[in-house]
Write an enzyme that holds these catalytic residues in place. Structure first.
Site, PDB file in Angstrom:
ATOM      1  N   GLU A   1       4.729  70.449  49.829  1.00  0.00           N
ATOM      2  CA  GLU A   1       5.712  69.975  50.811  1.00  0.00           C
ATOM      3  C   GLU A   1       6.530  71.143  51.361  1.00  0.00           C
ATOM      4  O   GLU A   1       6.702  71.306  52.575  1.00  0.00           O
ATOM      5  CB  GLU A   1       6.679  68.971  50.171  1.00  0.00           C
ATOM      6  CG  GLU A   1       6.047  67.691  49.703  1.00  0.00           C
ATOM      7  CD  GLU A   1       5.611  67.735  48.240  1.00  0.00           C
ATOM      8  OE1 GLU A   1       5.201  68.824  47.761  1.00  0.00           O
ATOM      9  OE2 GLU A   1       5.659  66.685  47.584  1.00  0.00           O
TER      10      GLU A   1
ATOM     11  N   LYS B   1      10.449  77.829  43.412  1.00  0.00           N
ATOM     12  CA  LYS B   1      10.196  78.656  42.232  1.00  0.00           C
ATOM     13  C   LYS B   1       8.763  79.178  42.267  1.00  0.00           C
ATOM     14  O   LYS B   1       8.511  80.356  42.078  1.00  0.00           O
ATOM     15  CB  LYS B   1      10.447  77.805  40.981  1.00  0.00           C
ATOM     16  CG  LYS B   1      10.295  78.501  39.679  1.00  0.00           C
ATOM     17  CD  LYS B   1      10.806  77.610  38.551  1.00  0.00           C
ATOM     18  CE  LYS B   1      10.390  78.131  37.199  1.00  0.00           C
ATOM     19  NZ  LYS B   1      10.895  77.310  36.105  1.00  0.00           N
TER      20      LYS B   1
ATOM     21  N   HIS C   1      29.374  45.987  47.202  1.00  0.00           N
ATOM     22  CA  HIS C   1      28.966  44.983  48.187  1.00  0.00           C
ATOM     23  C   HIS C   1      27.451  44.819  48.200  1.00  0.00           C
ATOM     24  O   HIS C   1      26.888  44.326  49.172  1.00  0.00           O
ATOM     25  CB  HIS C   1      29.490  45.384  49.571  1.00  0.00           C
ATOM     26  CG  HIS C   1      30.989  45.473  49.571  1.00  0.00           C
ATOM     27  ND1 HIS C   1      31.794  44.428  49.958  1.00  0.00           N
ATOM     28  CD2 HIS C   1      31.821  46.457  49.151  1.00  0.00           C
ATOM     29  CE1 HIS C   1      33.062  44.779  49.813  1.00  0.00           C
ATOM     30  NE2 HIS C   1      33.103  46.009  49.313  1.00  0.00           N
TER      31      HIS C   1
ATOM     32  N   GLU D   1      13.533  63.191  34.717  1.00  0.00           N
ATOM     33  CA  GLU D   1      12.500  64.219  34.604  1.00  0.00           C
ATOM     34  C   GLU D   1      12.610  64.916  33.245  1.00  0.00           C
ATOM     35  O   GLU D   1      11.623  65.427  32.724  1.00  0.00           O
ATOM     36  CB  GLU D   1      12.663  65.232  35.744  1.00  0.00           C
ATOM     37  CG  GLU D   1      11.376  65.952  36.085  1.00  0.00           C
ATOM     38  CD  GLU D   1      11.511  66.770  37.352  1.00  0.00           C
ATOM     39  OE1 GLU D   1      11.546  66.172  38.434  1.00  0.00           O
ATOM     40  OE2 GLU D   1      11.614  68.001  37.258  1.00  0.00           O
TER      41      GLU D   1
ATOM     42  N   LYS E   1       1.576  67.291  41.650  1.00  0.00           N
ATOM     43  CA  LYS E   1       1.193  68.460  42.453  1.00  0.00           C
ATOM     44  C   LYS E   1      -0.320  68.675  42.402  1.00  0.00           C
ATOM     45  O   LYS E   1      -0.952  69.031  43.383  1.00  0.00           O
ATOM     46  CB  LYS E   1       1.924  69.709  41.956  1.00  0.00           C
ATOM     47  CG  LYS E   1       3.426  69.649  42.192  1.00  0.00           C
ATOM     48  CD  LYS E   1       4.121  70.949  41.800  1.00  0.00           C
ATOM     49  CE  LYS E   1       5.616  70.817  41.975  1.00  0.00           C
ATOM     50  NZ  LYS E   1       6.355  72.043  41.790  1.00  0.00           N
TER      51      LYS E   1
ATOM     52  N   GLY F   1      13.484  73.936  37.191  1.00  0.00           N
ATOM     53  CA  GLY F   1      13.847  73.555  38.564  1.00  0.00           C
ATOM     54  C   GLY F   1      15.099  72.714  38.636  1.00  0.00           C
ATOM     55  O   GLY F   1      16.031  72.992  39.398  1.00  0.00           O
ATOM     56  N   ARG F   2      15.175  71.672  37.795  1.00  0.00           N
ATOM     57  CA  ARG F   2      16.324  70.760  37.876  1.00  0.00           C
ATOM     58  C   ARG F   2      17.586  71.350  37.270  1.00  0.00           C
ATOM     59  O   ARG F   2      18.646  70.708  37.290  1.00  0.00           O
ATOM     60  CB  ARG F   2      15.960  69.416  37.231  1.00  0.00           C
ATOM     61  CG  ARG F   2      15.509  69.513  35.792  1.00  0.00           C
ATOM     62  CD  ARG F   2      14.805  68.236  35.350  1.00  0.00           C
ATOM     63  NE  ARG F   2      14.198  68.335  34.036  1.00  0.00           N
ATOM     64  CZ  ARG F   2      12.998  68.858  33.795  1.00  0.00           C
ATOM     65  NH1 ARG F   2      12.299  69.383  34.775  1.00  0.00           N
ATOM     66  NH2 ARG F   2      12.503  68.878  32.570  1.00  0.00           N
TER      67      ARG F   2
HETATM   68  C1  G6Q Z   1      12.225  70.355  38.425  1.00  0.00           C
HETATM   69  C2  G6Q Z   1      10.851  70.098  38.797  1.00  0.00           C
HETATM   70  C3  G6Q Z   1      10.604  69.908  40.266  1.00  0.00           C
HETATM   71  C4  G6Q Z   1      10.584  71.195  41.069  1.00  0.00           C
HETATM   72  C5  G6Q Z   1       9.986  70.913  42.432  1.00  0.00           C
HETATM   73  C6  G6Q Z   1       9.942  72.111  43.314  1.00  0.00           C
HETATM   74  O1  G6Q Z   1      12.608  70.565  37.304  1.00  0.00           O
HETATM   75  O2  G6Q Z   1      10.014  71.042  38.250  1.00  0.00           O
HETATM   76  O3  G6Q Z   1      11.508  69.021  40.844  1.00  0.00           O
HETATM   77  O4  G6Q Z   1      11.857  71.737  41.182  1.00  0.00           O
HETATM   78  O5  G6Q Z   1       8.706  70.377  42.257  1.00  0.00           O
HETATM   79  O6  G6Q Z   1       9.180  73.128  42.741  1.00  0.00           O
HETATM   80  P1  G6Q Z   1       9.188  74.585  43.354  1.00  0.00           P
HETATM   81  O7  G6Q Z   1      10.583  75.116  43.255  1.00  0.00           O
HETATM   82  O8  G6Q Z   1       8.206  75.369  42.546  1.00  0.00           O
HETATM   83  O9  G6Q Z   1       8.769  74.444  44.785  1.00  0.00           O
END
Ligand code: G6Q
Length: 550
Positions: free
Chosen positions: A212, A206, A384, A353, A516, A267-268
């Protein structure tokens, strides 16, 4: 706003809990032969059985009053109408618009967002079809055989979970792979499975700044250019999904290869957006649309069903009952479906989250437990391993058992023997968690089985189970795109319901942002030769020890 814990219904629930604290579900089932009938909801092929929770006929009406006192109906309206309920980021929360298959206008900032959403879905349709058909070629003219989604968190977990869950619906000639961890092992091991001539990378971020993802994307770009000996190859092998067009272009991806989404998609909650591009390529756009349609069905159900018969509302309220009134602080997700083995991790992010927060909407500390610690594993594997604690541990863990009636596969005797065994395990687990086994019963069992008295005396207590452990069962006909869309949306709205009652903002993630922000503090120190002295003694020594041995 006065705290919900001082509300009439909360106080009534607290009193009610005291009165049933020692009630045993096995007795409640014996006393009321109809207990299942008034404690389940059916919605098409979905059956939600919540009768194996520690509730009586009084509990649900009180919980529903709590939802009313927390203004849940008004909050639902705000969610669907594009109000900026994610006030700490000044954003609307419109993942429901992404799957609004009826196309009724949805307004954000005075503008109908549906035309833009539909345009992106059309672009995804054209692109995914061209990759699937082989019309889209790699730089050296070969068709794409591997699609690698590079993203993390919300830009990874959803597509990875869906592609795994719906593998039988996927293209046989395309492998979807997912790289998220900045640990080079993740990318390196993935690249071992890839041919640079036939691999397409989707950089899903996003913000397009996540450390990463960007590190993995740059290394993947070097790998492609290194193998194909031409930076022009990026055009054929990289596309991006982002809200940050300028950063994508700076990376070298052509504007034509950017799939847009919007800041009102968290994001989620983003697998329904262009973040689902890997899903559309692997499953085909029609299956992606079915996924959206399934979620849309639940949006409509959540909007219109009375609170008493509303699946996400009831699940959310039972969760509140378990966490806040019984103090059961964790919650296990137990899908009896190997395809859903990533669902616990996916829901872990979605729930923890969203609701792992100690500050309420007024900026004050909450005075109750909020989000549960969510965890789980697919059945029967978990049986198990950690089920020992669920059956006999000192911590009570409410569980969700998730089970398709039909398997996606026909294998073994009569084609369904595996699945009958799987179903029988799920049902037996929910029953024994509820029923338990008194020491006397364990003793009798051993006597009947002919154990010597000494052994009976030694082992009867060890073989006893307290029972009365809550579980909810979620059944559906078969795991397909529409069903999976419904299942995910049920959990999204359940989490929303709980956030409303706890008076928290379920849609920001300052804890993630904090990670971050601090990620880059130590890195310059690791690059620096001289000893680090600017942190506390533990941190300094961890850095210096690492530098010395690096
Ligand atoms: C989700 C969070 C988080 C996010 C990641 C990736 O709700 O905000 O999990 O999706 O940190 O972020 P970017 O899509 O900005 O790389």
């Amino acid at each position: 706003m006065t705290s919900i814990t001082n509300s009439k219904s909360w106080l009534a629930l607290a009193e009610h809990q005291k009165s049933i604290n020692s009630a045993q579900m096995r007795d409640l089932f014996n006393e009321d032969k109809d207990r299942f009938n008034h404690n389940h909801i059916q919605f098409d092929d979905f059956l939600i059985d919540f009768s194996k929770n520690r509730i009586t006929n009084e509990t649900l009406p009180l919980l529903v009053s709590l939802a009313r006192e927390a203004n849940l109906e008004q909050w639902k309206d705000k969610l669907f109408s594009g109000d900026k309920i994610n006030f700490s980021e000044d954003r609307a929360v419109l993942h429901t618009a992404l799957r609004n298959r009826t196309n009724t206008p949805v307004m954000a900032d005075g503008k109908d967002v549906m035309p833009e959403i539909n345009a992106v879905i059309d672009k995804m349709a054209l692109f995914s079809e061209s990759v699937r058909s082989g019309e889209w070629k790699g730089f050296t003219g070969k068709r794409i055989e591997t699609v690698v989604n590079i993203g993390i968190g919300g830009s990874d977990l959803g597509p990875a979970m869906v592609c795994k869950a719906l593998k039988p619906f996927g293209a046989k000639h395309i492998s979807p792979l997912f790289v998220s961890n900045v640990d080079g092992a993740d990318l390196a091991q993935t690249l071992e499975k890839c041919d640079p001539h036939t691999t397409l990378f989707i950089v899903a971020s996003k913000t397009f700044t996540t450390q990463e993802t960007m590190t993995n994307a740059f290394s993947a770009r070097d790998w492609v250019i290194g193998h194909l000996n031409d930076s022009a190859a990026i055009r054929n092998h990289f596309v991006a999904i982002s809200t940050n067009k300028s950063a994508v272009e700076a990376f070298g991806i052509s504007p034509d290869n950017i799939f847009e989404f919007w800041d009102w998609v968290g994001g989620r909650y983003s697998l329904w957006s262009s973040i689902g591009l890997s899903i559309a390529i692997f499953l085909g756009i029609e299956n992606f649309k079915q996924l959206l349609a399934g979620a849309h069905d639940i949006d409509n159900h959540f909007k219109t069903a009375p609170l008493e018969k509303n699946i996400p509302v009831i699940l959310g309220l039972i969760g509140i009952w378990n966490i806040n009134f019984f103090n059961f602080k964790t919650h296990a997700i137990l899908p009896y479906d190997q395809g859903l083995s990533l669902l616990p991790s996916y829901l872990q992010q979605l729930d923890m989250e969203s609701n792992g927060k100690f500050i309420d909407r007024e900026g004050k500390r909450v005075c109750l437990h909020t989000g549960p610690i969510l965890w789980g594993e697919s059945g029967t594997n978990g049986q198990h391993a950690f089920y020992q604690l669920i059956h006999q541990g000192t911590e009570i863990v409410p569980t969700d058992f998730i089970m398709p009636i039909h398997s996606q596969y026909k294998i073994g005797k009569n084609g369904d023997e595996h699945h009958k065994i799987l179903i029988s395990n799920f049902i037996a687990q929910t029953q024994s968690l509820m029923l338990g086994k008194k020491e006397e019963e364990a003793r009798n069992e051993m006597v009947v089985a002919g154990f010597p008295e000494k052994e009976v005396n030694l082992l009867a207590s060890h073989k006893s189970f307290l029972g009365n452990r809550p579980s909810t069962s979620i059944l559906f006909d078969k795991l397909d795109p529409k069903t999976l869309g419904r299942l995910i949306a049920i959990y999204e709205h359940k989490i929303f319901v709980q956030g409303v009652i706890w008076n928290i903002n379920s849609f920001d993630q300052w804890g993630v942002e904090y990670g971050k922000q601090i990620a880059s503090l130590v890195l310059p120190e690791l690059r620096e030769k001289s000893a680090t002295v600017s942190f506390d003694s533990s941190t300094n020594n961890l850095i210096n020890y690492t530098k010395k041995n690096l």
